[in-house]
Design a protein around this motif. Structure first.
Motif: not given
Ligand SMILES: [Zn+2]
Length: 185
Positions: A37-38, A77, A83-84, A112
């Motif tokens: 994640h991220d 990003h 997940h966006h 998130d």
């Molecule tokens: Zn993110």
């Protein structure tokens, strides 16, 4: 705030956010996504923006957009993190269109959003905080109808039943999704 404080503040924010999302993802059974994640937040492109625009009470991306009119860091990003919902905007002959997000990414988006609400709202955080944020920002989001229905369902479930029951519910839905190709919501 001096530069060193901004660097420290930003690293603390992204480390804590990532740790919290990882914990929530693990509770849903999403181990690989929880770890990944991220990760792009640690790339030079995204770190540069974070260090420059760190404020502590909101995302540096929003501060950069306000100051410069756009954010290359955000484009970096959202292009790397499924997940966006913005990751899932496709282009067709008749314009842009949202594609349905695979349910495991809807679940990660849920984790998130809940983690971000906890971080930014601190002791004002409630079970309906993330639902409220979703509803207040509906006008500026472009979800596929299936995705919109699914994330709304999860956020409403959290507001109605609390986090523990919602984590269990997501595990159940992910299982059904893996077996049948649909979470059935
Ligand atoms: Zn993110």
């Amino acid at each position: 705030m001096n530069q060193l404080e901004k660097i420290r503040g930003h690293l603390k924010t992204i480390n804590e956010h990532k740790a919290l999302v990882t914990k929530l993802c693990f509770r849903c059974g999403l181990y690989k996504q929880g770890l990944l994640h991220d990760l792009s937040k640690y790339s030079p492109c995204e770190l540069k923006t974070g260090f420059k625009y760190y404020q502590g009470y909101r995302s540096p991306i929003n501060a950069q957009k306000e100051a410069e009119g756009h954010s290359y860091s955000w484009l970096h990003h959202k292009g790397r993190n499924p997940h966006h919902w913005e990751y899932w905007i496709d282009n067709a002959k008749d314009g842009l269109k949202p594609v349905a997000m695979p349910f495991e990414y809807v679940a990660e988006m849920f984790c998130d959003r809940v983690a971000a609400s906890m971080t930014y709202m601190k002791d004002k955080y409630r079970d309906d905080s993330a639902l409220k944020y979703f509803e207040d920002n509906r006008h500026s989001t472009v979800f596929h109808p299936d995705t919109e229905r699914q994330i709304h369902y999860l956020l409403q479930y959290l507001a109605d039943h609390g986090l523990d029951k919602t984590m269990k519910r997501i595990r159940f839905l992910l299982n059904r999704y893996r077996q049948t190709g649909s979470p059935g919501i």
